[in-house]
Design a protein around this motif. Structure first.
Motif, PDB file in Angstrom:
ATOM      1  N   ALA A 145      43.424  16.436  -9.774  1.00 59.46           N
ATOM      2  CA  ALA A 145      42.568  17.044 -10.801  1.00 59.46           C
ATOM      3  C   ALA A 145      41.566  18.033 -10.220  1.00 59.46           C
ATOM      4  N   SER A 146      41.806  18.464  -8.974  1.00 57.11           N
ATOM      5  CA  SER A 146      40.861  19.399  -8.336  1.00 57.11           C
ATOM      6  C   SER A 146      40.734  20.720  -9.086  1.00 57.11           C
ATOM      7  N   ALA A 177      36.006  19.650 -12.713  1.00 55.07           N
ATOM      8  CA  ALA A 177      35.998  19.109 -11.357  1.00 55.07           C
ATOM      9  C   ALA A 177      34.881  19.733 -10.527  1.00 55.07           C
ATOM     10  N   PRO A 178      34.126  18.920  -9.792  1.00 57.53           N
ATOM     11  CA  PRO A 178      33.076  19.472  -8.937  1.00 57.53           C
ATOM     12  C   PRO A 178      33.682  20.150  -7.718  1.00 57.53           C
ATOM     13  N   SER A 179      33.033  21.172  -7.240  1.00 56.23           N
ATOM     14  CA  SER A 179      33.474  21.876  -6.036  1.00 56.23           C
ATOM     15  C   SER A 179      32.714  21.351  -4.828  1.00 56.23           C
ATOM     16  N   THR A 180      33.171  21.735  -3.642  1.00 56.24           N
ATOM     17  CA  THR A 180      32.430  21.359  -2.440  1.00 56.24           C
ATOM     18  C   THR A 180      31.017  21.947  -2.480  1.00 56.24           C
ATOM     19  N   THR A 211      35.201  19.445   3.077  1.00 57.84           N
ATOM     20  CA  THR A 211      36.149  20.543   3.235  1.00 57.84           C
ATOM     21  C   THR A 211      37.181  20.463   2.118  1.00 57.84           C
ATOM     22  N   SER A 212      37.403  21.571   1.436  1.00 60.20           N
ATOM     23  CA  SER A 212      38.346  21.572   0.326  1.00 60.20           C
ATOM     24  C   SER A 212      39.776  21.421   0.820  1.00 60.20           C
ATOM     25  N   ALA A 213      40.514  20.532   0.166  1.00 62.73           N
ATOM     26  CA  ALA A 213      41.924  20.323   0.486  1.00 62.73           C
ATOM     27  C   ALA A 213      42.798  20.651  -0.710  1.00 62.73           C
ATOM     28  N   GLY A 214      42.242  21.370  -1.683  1.00 59.61           N
ATOM     29  CA  GLY A 214      43.025  21.761  -2.858  1.00 59.61           C
ATOM     30  C   GLY A 214      43.495  20.555  -3.645  1.00 59.61           C
ATOM     31  N   THR A 215      44.757  20.575  -4.042  1.00 66.13           N
ATOM     32  CA  THR A 215      45.294  19.486  -4.856  1.00 66.13           C
ATOM     33  C   THR A 215      45.977  18.409  -4.019  1.00 66.13           C
ATOM     34  N   VAL A 232      39.766  13.834  -6.304  1.00 65.64           N
ATOM     35  CA  VAL A 232      39.348  14.197  -7.651  1.00 65.64           C
ATOM     36  C   VAL A 232      40.534  13.900  -8.574  1.00 65.64           C
ATOM     37  N   LEU A 233      40.334  12.943  -9.488  1.00 65.03           N
ATOM     38  CA  LEU A 233      41.418  12.473 -10.342  1.00 65.03           C
ATOM     39  C   LEU A 233      40.967  12.424 -11.794  1.00 65.03           C
ATOM     40  N   ARG A 234      41.922  12.416 -12.691  1.00 64.15           N
ATOM     41  CA  ARG A 234      41.620  12.123 -14.085  1.00 64.15           C
ATOM     42  C   ARG A 234      41.180  10.666 -14.173  1.00 64.15           C
ATOM     43  N   SER A 235      40.234  10.381 -15.037  1.00 62.63           N
ATOM     44  CA  SER A 235      39.731   9.013 -15.164  1.00 62.63           C
ATOM     45  C   SER A 235      40.806   8.047 -15.650  1.00 62.63           C
ATOM     46  N   THR A 236      41.856   8.581 -16.285  1.00 65.19           N
ATOM     47  CA  THR A 236      42.948   7.728 -16.769  1.00 65.19           C
ATOM     48  C   THR A 236      44.153   7.737 -15.834  1.00 65.19           C
TER      49      THR A 236
END
Length: 290
Positions: free
Chosen positions: A172-173, A178-181, A193-197, A205-209
């Protein structure tokens, strides 16, 4: 207030009028046409499992309350389109999500802290945001139990304790909420460090469901500074479409419908169970339906 200065709520309200041009907001009319409709209340939904099962819950609980209801033949492409259909009078009720709806506003208007007041002031006359359920369908930030134990992580603020730089990624990035770095560093002073998806990032970063949260025993980190915007699910209605008895019935769903319950219901629908059957089983298990 000084002349010529608009409050944030007024700005949001004007922006919604621009978005929902069919609402007739400018001249004070709801434009829904629902006051003149005959026949059952029409419930709309987008194609997601969450929306379909929540719409089925609304349908079942309203029917039990004595209201004639049917599901729209059209499945909308997104929650924003479903909301527009309520405003335009094509449907009378639909599941909606707080920030998803407000993010659709022109110019990316920011929202005041009181979401209930924001929605109340922003929506055109005749369109009502009923109280939200406990359940959210937004994004969450989670880590594996091993990572949480290794760095003593329970909150986003704890990420600063980690020795070495952690990566931020997950399915969910790319979500608008979604929050960023950068935003996490600004709020919590943490460097990621951003790792994309990538699903192999240290911080996900995931959907809550997302079923992975339960399946993999992930630890969801709290967000005390509210960097992640709220996405509680709520019934968006055309006022004439749902009477007082129906609104009271819908309100009884709010407490038992948690994010975990919504995730389980969505998983059942994704696995092939009909939304109506999943909704009836759940409502009966909560004593809300005979």
């Amino acid at each position: 207030m000084m002349p010529g200065i608009r409050s944030p709520l007024r700005i949001v309200a004007l922006a919604v009028c621009s978005l929902f041009v069919l609402s007739g907001c400018a001249d004070g009319n709801s434009g829904t046409g629902y006051a003149d409709r005959q026949g059952p209340t029409v419930i709309g939904t987008d194609s997601s499992a969450e929306s379909r099962v929540v719409a089925a819950i609304y349908r079942e609980i309203l029917t039990a309350a004595g209201q004639e209801v049917r599901t729209a033949k059209t499945t909308y492409a997104s929650p924003a389109e479903t909301a527009q259909a309520v405003v335009a009078g094509k449907i009378g009720i639909a599941p909606a999500y707080e920030s998803t709806m407000l993010r659709a506003l022109p110019g990316g208007q920011t929202m005041p802290g009181n979401m209930e007041a924001t929605l109340s002031m922003a929506l055109p006359p005749g369109i009502v945001a009923l109280p939200p359920a406990t359940a959210q369908r937004g994004v969450v930030i989670a880590v594996t139990e091993a990572t949480a134990d290794r760095h003593t992580l329970r909150s986003l603020a704890d990420l600063g304790k980690a020795k070495g730089r952690l990566t931020l990624g997950g399915s969910a990035s790319g979500d608008p909420g979604a929050p960023s770095t950068t935003s996490l560093k600004k709020a919590y002073g943490v460097t990621l460090t951003s790792a994309g998806t990538s699903g192999k990032a240290d911080v996900l970063v995931l959907r809550s469901t997302d079923p992975a949260i339960t399946r993999d025993g992930l630890v969801v980190l709290s967000d005390p500074k509210s960097v992640i915007p709220p996405e509680h699910v709520f019934p968006l209605i055309s006022a004439p479409a749902v009477d007082a008895t129906g609104r009271e019935a819908l309100a009884r769903v709010n407490t038992p419908l948690t994010t975990g319950q919504l995730a389980a219901l969505a998983a059942s629908v994704k696995a092939g169970e009909a939304p109506g059957k999943a909704a009836r089983t759940w409502l009966r298990s909560k004593g809300l339906l005979r």
